[in-house]
Scaffold this active site. Structure first.
Site, PDB file in Angstrom:
ATOM      1  N   TYR A 140       0.819  -1.217   0.000  1.00 35.96           N
ATOM      2  CA  TYR A 140       0.000   0.000   0.000  1.00 35.96           C
ATOM      3  C   TYR A 140       0.851   1.265   0.000  1.00 35.96           C
ATOM      4  O   TYR A 140       0.362   2.358  -0.286  1.00 35.96           O
ATOM      5  CB  TYR A 140      -0.951   0.031   1.209  1.00 35.96           C
ATOM      6  CG  TYR A 140      -2.021  -1.055   1.186  1.00 35.96           C
ATOM      7  CD1 TYR A 140      -2.252  -1.808   0.038  1.00 35.96           C
ATOM      8  CD2 TYR A 140      -2.799  -1.322   2.299  1.00 35.96           C
ATOM      9  CE1 TYR A 140      -3.212  -2.799   0.010  1.00 35.96           C
ATOM     10  CE2 TYR A 140      -3.767  -2.315   2.277  1.00 35.96           C
ATOM     11  CZ  TYR A 140      -3.960  -3.051   1.134  1.00 35.96           C
ATOM     12  OH  TYR A 140      -4.918  -4.033   1.106  1.00 35.96           O
ATOM     13  N   LYS A 190       3.275 -15.818   1.718  1.00 35.15           N
ATOM     14  CA  LYS A 190       3.162 -16.408   0.381  1.00 35.15           C
ATOM     15  C   LYS A 190       4.588 -16.649  -0.128  1.00 35.15           C
ATOM     16  O   LYS A 190       4.988 -16.169  -1.196  1.00 35.15           O
ATOM     17  CB  LYS A 190       2.375 -15.442  -0.526  1.00 35.15           C
ATOM     18  CG  LYS A 190       1.965 -16.011  -1.863  1.00 35.15           C
ATOM     19  CD  LYS A 190       0.841 -17.024  -1.786  1.00 35.15           C
ATOM     20  CE  LYS A 190       0.553 -17.584  -3.172  1.00 35.15           C
ATOM     21  NZ  LYS A 190      -0.359 -18.745  -3.126  1.00 35.15           N
ATOM     22  N   ASP A 222      -3.261 -18.508   1.202  1.00 31.12           N
ATOM     23  CA  ASP A 222      -4.456 -19.108   0.588  1.00 31.12           C
ATOM     24  C   ASP A 222      -5.045 -20.181   1.509  1.00 31.12           C
ATOM     25  O   ASP A 222      -6.270 -20.249   1.708  1.00 31.12           O
ATOM     26  CB  ASP A 222      -4.162 -19.645  -0.823  1.00 31.12           C
ATOM     27  CG  ASP A 222      -2.769 -20.221  -0.970  1.00 31.12           C
ATOM     28  OD1 ASP A 222      -2.048 -20.275   0.050  1.00 31.12           O
ATOM     29  OD2 ASP A 222      -2.387 -20.629  -2.080  1.00 31.12           O
ATOM     30  N   ASP A 246      -5.199  -7.034   5.724  1.00 34.15           N
ATOM     31  CA  ASP A 246      -6.405  -6.271   5.394  1.00 34.15           C
ATOM     32  C   ASP A 246      -7.545  -7.242   5.098  1.00 34.15           C
ATOM     33  O   ASP A 246      -8.656  -7.124   5.620  1.00 34.15           O
ATOM     34  CB  ASP A 246      -6.081  -5.407   4.158  1.00 34.15           C
ATOM     35  CG  ASP A 246      -7.164  -4.391   3.854  1.00 34.15           C
ATOM     36  OD1 ASP A 246      -8.155  -4.339   4.597  1.00 34.15           O
ATOM     37  OD2 ASP A 246      -7.012  -3.657   2.860  1.00 34.15           O
ATOM     38  N   ASP A 250     -10.763  -8.831   7.966  1.00 33.74           N
ATOM     39  CA  ASP A 250     -12.203  -8.712   7.685  1.00 33.74           C
ATOM     40  C   ASP A 250     -12.871 -10.083   7.641  1.00 33.74           C
ATOM     41  O   ASP A 250     -13.990 -10.262   8.127  1.00 33.74           O
ATOM     42  CB  ASP A 250     -12.439  -7.998   6.345  1.00 33.74           C
ATOM     43  CG  ASP A 250     -12.568  -6.491   6.538  1.00 33.74           C
ATOM     44  OD1 ASP A 250     -12.261  -6.010   7.645  1.00 33.74           O
ATOM     45  OD2 ASP A 250     -12.969  -5.799   5.576  1.00 33.74           O
TER      46      ASP A 250
END
Ligand code: NAD
Length: 358
Positions: A140, A190, A222, A246, A250
């Site tokens: 980001y 990852k 994943d 992020d 959620d």
């Protein structure tokens, strides 16, 4: 004497922070914590008062405090303003100015609310996990970034970059949190395709040497996403970078079922922290005494634990919330068919009574 800055903000922010502050005052009183409260405007309230979503003087005031308790910012009144001057900018600025690099989002299912999740109650009963997300680095913020026209085609790029210092400090926050819980940490990565994740694994392993009692496990992002919905109770603390965090925070939050129940903490160096509910300013119910204050009250429990080192007081607050739910008290967002909904102030009163009885 520790200074606490309350930033009520907009919409239901003032209503929920009022109840949360009452609970903080009561819990601090019971545990002999000496707190001093200040209050300031942020977001739309600050735009209305002084033309900016966060005044420089409030940033200075915040720096001198131990912890900040925030409601929420934003609302239709300010939606037409240019992006750079909108209420949300106040929130982004305070996080940046205070260097809040660690975002902690617990997902806990209170037994009385197990039915509110979209997963089967037998899967969610007893979920008690914490997502620790790096908040100020990664893709980001990485450079180079931007768009260009290359050989006549539109192209866009972002860069995922972390240095070892950024990884080590968030890993330390996560290990410390795990050490105070069930002593299990899952690092989500990852590494099969990203060099950034390979560095994370190295650095997390290095920090792990200081926490021999915490069991460390590395999990591909994943499969972590799948396991969160298949077997969420296996997790204690998860730590990961900004992008994966992020999304996973959620996902973890939603398996608990209710937006009005989710607290959060954003921590910087030296123990300073910003505590706020995950939900927004809910303009549709603002000013009606209909909001659920429990997410903000549970944020107070995090404040007690992380900024004031008062774990026993934090446990008291959580136990009071659990008792109130167990007794069947529900705000409108939690009430099922046939259940009577109480208001924000009444919910605060019940938590205070449970705290006093506790
Ligand atoms: P929201 O979280 O404010 O509301 C979504 C829905 O959930 C609404 O129906 C609302 O009534 C309900 N809800 C939220 N919190 C509740 C509570 N404590 N008790 C009972 N019901 C609750 O999200 P939104 O509607 O997308 O956004 C409204 C405003 O809030 C926007 O201006 C948005 O930018 C802002 N916002 C702020 C923050 C923040 O300050 N951290 C976060 C998200 C959204």
């Amino acid at each position: 004497m520790e200074r606490i800055l309350v930033l009520p903000g907009d919409g239901i922010g003032p209503e929920v922070t009022r109840e949360a502050r009452r609970v903080l005052e009561a819990a601090a009183g019971r545990h002999d914590l000496k707190l001093e409260y200040e209050e300031a405007a942020i977001g739309g309230a600050s735009i209305d008062a002084c033309g900016t979503p966060l005044a420089d003087a409030v940033v200075e005031q915040a720096r001198a405090c131990r912890a900040l308790l925030l409601g929420a910012v934003g609302g239709p009144k300010w939606d037409a303003m240019p992006v750079d001057t909108r209420p949300e900018k106040g929130l982004l600025r305070i996080r940046k100015e205070l260097g809040l690099f660690a975002n902690l989002r617990p997902a806990t299912v209170f037994p009385a609310l197990a039915g509110a999740s979209s997963l089967r109650p037998e899967l969610v009963e007893g979920i008690d996990l914490l997502v620790v997300r790096e908040l100020t680095g990664g893709i980001y913020f990485g450079e180079p970034r931007g768009r260009a026209l290359v050989s006549g085609r539109r192209e866009a790029r972002n860069t995922m970059v972390y240095d070892e210092r950024e990884v080590a400090r968030i890993a330390r926050v996560a290990f410390e949190a795990a050490a105070g819980r069930r002593r299990h940490l899952t690092h989500v990565h990852k590494a099969n395709v990203l060099e950034v994740s390979q560095l994370w694994i190295e650095v997390v392993e290095e920090v792990a040497r200081d926490f021999p009692d915490v069991e460390l496990h590395h999990q591909l992002v994943d499969s972590a996403a799948m396991l969160l919905v298949r077997d969420p109770r296996r997790f204690d603390v998860l730590v990961t970078g900004n992008l994966f965090g992020d999304i996973l925070s959620d996902e973890a939050a939603m398996i608990t079922g209710s937006l009005g129940m989710l607290p959060s903490a954003s921590l910087g160096e030296g123990g300073i922290g910003l505590y706020e509910p995950v939900h927004g300013s809910a303009p549709d119910i603002a000013g009606q005494d209909a909001a659920n204050p429990l997410a903000t009250i549970l944020s107070v429990a995090m404040l007690l634990e992380h900024s004031l080192g008062a774990s026993a007081a934090a446990a008291d607050v959580r136990a009071a919330v659990s008792a109130v739910l167990g007794a069947g008290h529900r705000t409108a967002d939690l009430a099922g068919a046939g259940e009577i909904a109480i208001g924000c102030t009444a919910m605060g009163d019940h938590v205070l009574a449970a705290l006093a009885a506790g």
